[in-house]
Scaffold this active site. Structure first.
Site, PDB file in Angstrom:
ATOM      1  N   GLU A  57      48.349  63.390  65.796  1.00 12.15           N
ATOM      2  CA  GLU A  57      47.723  64.468  65.042  1.00 12.15           C
ATOM      3  C   GLU A  57      46.861  65.385  65.917  1.00 12.15           C
ATOM      4  O   GLU A  57      45.941  64.931  66.599  1.00 12.15           O
ATOM      5  CB  GLU A  57      46.855  63.876  63.922  1.00 12.15           C
ATOM      6  CG  GLU A  57      46.025  64.889  63.159  1.00 12.15           C
ATOM      7  CD  GLU A  57      46.882  65.922  62.441  1.00 12.15           C
ATOM      8  OE1 GLU A  57      46.556  67.120  62.551  1.00 12.15           O
ATOM      9  OE2 GLU A  57      47.858  65.524  61.765  1.00 12.15           O
TER      10      GLU A  57
ATOM     11  N   THR B 186      51.371  70.654  60.025  1.00 14.84           N
ATOM     12  CA  THR B 186      52.002  69.336  60.117  1.00 14.84           C
ATOM     13  C   THR B 186      53.332  69.299  59.374  1.00 14.84           C
ATOM     14  O   THR B 186      54.304  68.704  59.845  1.00 14.84           O
ATOM     15  CB  THR B 186      51.071  68.251  59.557  1.00 14.84           C
ATOM     16  OG1 THR B 186      49.883  68.203  60.358  1.00 14.84           O
ATOM     17  CG2 THR B 186      51.734  66.888  59.583  1.00 14.84           C
TER      18      THR B 186
ATOM     19  N   ASP C 126      51.702  67.372  66.890  1.00 12.26           N
ATOM     20  CA  ASP C 126      52.309  68.200  65.857  1.00 12.26           C
ATOM     21  C   ASP C 126      51.921  69.668  65.929  1.00 12.26           C
ATOM     22  O   ASP C 126      52.728  70.553  65.648  1.00 12.26           O
ATOM     23  CB  ASP C 126      52.006  67.641  64.463  1.00 12.26           C
ATOM     24  CG  ASP C 126      50.507  67.595  64.165  1.00 12.26           C
ATOM     25  OD1 ASP C 126      49.699  67.555  65.117  1.00 12.26           O
ATOM     26  OD2 ASP C 126      50.145  67.576  62.967  1.00 12.26           O
ATOM     27  N   HIS C 127      50.678  69.942  66.294  1.00  7.70           N
ATOM     28  CA  HIS C 127      50.224  71.343  66.371  1.00  7.70           C
ATOM     29  C   HIS C 127      48.911  71.399  67.146  1.00  7.70           C
ATOM     30  O   HIS C 127      48.374  70.369  67.561  1.00  7.70           O
ATOM     31  CB  HIS C 127      50.053  71.957  64.973  1.00  7.70           C
ATOM     32  CG  HIS C 127      49.149  71.161  64.067  1.00  7.70           C
ATOM     33  ND1 HIS C 127      47.775  71.151  64.198  1.00  7.70           N
ATOM     34  CD2 HIS C 127      49.427  70.349  63.013  1.00  7.70           C
ATOM     35  CE1 HIS C 127      47.243  70.372  63.262  1.00  7.70           C
ATOM     36  NE2 HIS C 127      48.229  69.869  62.537  1.00  7.70           N
TER      37      HIS C 127
END
Length: 725
Positions: A261, A305, A480-481
């Protein structure tokens, strides 16, 4: 006093008095339902205030319709509106209890398997207190029937009724403005239906969902098979076969996809006060059995996400607005990794320590073909176990072990961590590194949550080694980002040792980790420019599967002749030569702006811009038009979502049944002796629970059997990366 009481009684017997009483009673019961029947997760004074206010604008608007009518008809219409809105609330109370989500127009039409399943089990889920949502209606009827409140037949001027309607609209605008101030992009960047209800109310959610569904339905209704032709032609023209040297080297292996994450690439090998922030991931990154990419970019849009998951599972881009998992996840036809691997005999499972409905995962995962989805209801969540968007990573991964060991092999398991999520706050007992000192309160905690995530990964990797899964599995790590947005450039500049962060620097800052670790894999650090859209074709090639017949916009990361243009969701891009940000182009090597005055350079830049625009547009057409319903690849079976149920009891029963049949799970291979006690974690919450409970108390759903192993020190967790080699 008597005179005042008489006037008060006279007021309640007027149409305005009855109207106000109806509004107040409806507001009270709705607010009760919000608090007692739903888990909306309101935090802070602003969210609590909005939760209290949001039933009022739509109640005034809807009940106000009755004021346009005369006499008894006005009372009847108000009661009918009250009944309909109460029944809507009641239906959502039941649906939410079963699926942790709110009803949608798509489900009401009967196109969702979830609504069918709900209909079969209404008797089993209804509770006596659910009928309290009709209490206000009953009170009003009794008051009228007993003539404690008399019907006022005097008309109300249309202008007065219109003024109330205008006030209700303005009140809603005020509510929306406050909500947008607390959660920007609320109606476009939809995280979860809970957000709409929490900020705007259940009735506003119904309107929002209806409008959204109508727009999607219009595009979908006008689409036909011919719309897929241009997509297929583009895919065929740009197809690049996978690298033959890697084809099938992971065939038959378990696949772990570990979602890191908000972790950005700059955290790899990053030191703060001479300490590595992510020592475990650093070791994995440099391991000889790890394929690592140092120019891997996230390509998410507003869905963040959800967009990352979509690209990972389908090799389709997220949408320019909102999240496709929310807007199309339930209704669209997909060709996703779980369904593909199911055809190869894989068991597929997703793990997430938050509510099942977040990002509409519970519905989308069924359409993607996930056999199992272990969400928050499968975990023992005690006080202090959660942070931000779900369970703390160490506890989440430790408790996930009990389900992983039951999956028949080979399996495909995706685990979604959440602790390293904005705003990067971590309780003191879990902090093992000092905050940075940029002065930016948001950024400075990032290293602490990143370290915590790293330690959790180390503990998980140790368990894989203890069970032997490290030898039989391919483990994929991906960020994810971004974690730190462009609003924090001054702080980022300090962390990176730069004077300032330019638009070019910010584009390069969108790199996230991507690693594939497997015993026997010839690894190394790859400098190719790649993105999330390319993950699925890469995994398919490693597993010995061809993606030639699929509608996928990515290409194998390891392919020799692949196009290294990485498209961003807003139309910007990066290549080894050029980087586009807005209307400005930069040299990727130097960071200097490139002038388009040179005809040759202009031609190249225009071609790249057009290529990216075309790619994004075609991907959008696939999702918005649900074009995959018109095409089924060879050897691919369309997914029937009604084949899946993620209800706790159903999942456990099915898992037990499939284990017994296949007898390939880690649990069966270990003579049905659990390996959870091999999971070592230093999570202080589990250690505290272990001290406070007797050794005999354990729960099959909590993973507490491994609590006794929670006493290892924090430093041992940090150094556990050596065991992942």
């Amino acid at each position: 006093m008597k005179r005042f009481a008489k006037k008060l009684g006279s007021f309640w017997n007027s149409r305005w008095g009855f109207f106000l009483l109806a509004v107040l009673l409806f507001w009270a019961k709705t607010f009760y339902a919000y608090q007692a029947k739903f888990n909306l997760g309101s935090k802070g004074s602003m969210q609590h205030l909005l939760l209290a206010l949001n039933p009022l604008p739509t109640t005034l608007l809807l009940f106000g319709i009755a004021l346009y009518f005369k006499g008894r008809k006005s009372y009847i219409i108000l009661l009918v509106i009250d009944f309909l809105t109460s029944f809507w609330l009641f239906a959502n109370v039941l649906y939410y209890r079963e699926f942790s989500d709110f009803l949608t127009s798509t489900l009401i039409k009967g196109s969702g398997a979830a609504s069918n399943n709900l209909g079969k089990s209404v008797v089993g889920i209804v509770q006596p207190t659910d009928f309290l949502v009709f209490l206000d209606l009953l009170i009003l009827i009794i008051l009228l029937a007993t003539r404690l409140i008399k019907v006022d037949v005097r008309p109300i001027k249309k202008l007065v009724a219109g003024t109330l309607t205008a006030f209700a609209v303005l009140f809603f605008g005020f509510n929306l403005s406050m909500a947008e101030n607390d959660r920007s992009g609320l109606l476009t960047r939809t995280f979860d239906n809970n957000y709409i209800v929490k900020y705007l109310g259940l009735n506003s959610y119904a309107v929002y969902d209806t409008v959204k569904a109508a727009k999607t339905s219009a595009v979908r209704a006008n689409a036909d098979a011919s719309d897929l032709t241009s997509v297929q032609n583009y895919i065929k023209e740009n197809y690049v076969p996978g690298n033959p040297e890697y084809t099938g080297i992971a065939k038959g292996k378990n696949v772990f996809v570990i979602h890191l994450e908000s972790l950005q690439q700059f955290m790899i090998d990053f030191k703060w006060q001479d300490e590595e922030v992510t020592p475990v991931l650093n070791k994995i990154y440099h391991n000889n059995n790890t394929l690592s990419f140092d120019n891997f970019f996230h390509q998410v849009g507003q869905g963040k996400t959800a967009d990352a998951e979509l690209m990972l599972e389908t090799s389709l881009f997220g949408l320019p607005e909102g999240a496709a998992m929310v807007t199309a996840g339930t209704s669209n036809t997909w060709q996703a990794a779980p369904a593909m691997l199911d055809e190869q005999g894989y068991t597929t499972a997703a793990f997430h320590g938050d509510v099942a409905s977040f990002w509409n995962r519970d519905n989308t995962y069924k359409k993607w073909g996930y056999d199992y989805y272990f969400s928050k209801s499968f975990y023992d969540v005690k006080k202090g176990y959660e942070i931000g968007y779900g369970m703390k990573d160490k506890i989440f991964l430790q408790q996930s072990a009990q389900y992983i060991e039951q999956l028949p092999q080979p399996f495909y398991a995706k685990l979604i961590t959440v602790t390293n999520h904005y705003p990067y706050g971590l309780d003191k007992k879990n902090q093992t590194i000092e905050k940075t000192d940029t002065g930016d309160s948001t950024v400075d905690g990032y290293v602490q949550t990143a370290r915590y995530l790293d330690q959790a990964i180390g503990e998980f990797m140790d368990w894989l080694k203890a069970t032997g899964l490290d030898k039989t599995s391919m483990i994929v790590f991906y960020g994810d980002h971004y974690g730190i947005s462009s609003n924090h450039r001054k702080a980022v500049a300090q962390l990176l040792g730069k004077e300032k962060i330019t638009d070019y620097d910010n584009a390069q800052f969108q790199k996230v980790p991507f690693m594939i670790h497997m015993a026997g894999l010839t690894g190394g650090i790859n400098h190719t420019y790649v993105g999330e859209i390319d993950v699925l074709p890469t995994l398919m090639n490693l597993l010995g599967l061809s993606n030639k017949d699929y509608i996928q916009f990515g290409t194998d990361l390891l392919a020799d002749k692949r196009d290294q243009t990485v498209a961003f969701r807003n139309g910007d891009f990066v290549t080894p030569e050029y980087t586009k940000v807005g209307s400005t182009y930069y040299s990727t090597k130097t960071g200097e702006a490139v002038k388009k005055s040179d005809p040759k350079i202009k031609e190249v830049l225009d071609q790249l811009t057009n290529h990216v625009s075309t790619e994004l547009s075609l991907s959008d057409s696939v999702i918005n038009g649900d074009l995959l319903r018109f095409y089924t690849p060879k050897d691919f079976k369309k997914v029937d979502p009604s084949d899946f149920s993620y209800k706790y009891s159903t999942v456990l029963a099915e898992l037990k049944k499939t284990q017994k049949k296949a007898k390939t799970s880690v649990l069966y291979q270990n003579d049905q002796k659990s390996t959870v006690d091999l999971y070592k974690t230093d999570a202080p919450e589990l250690a505290a629970d272990s001290e406070g409970e007797s050794s005999s108390s354990s729960s099959s759903s909590s993973g507490s059997s491994s609590s006794s192993s929670s006493s290892s020190s924090s430093s041992s967790s940090s150094s556990s990366s050596s065991k992942a080699d």
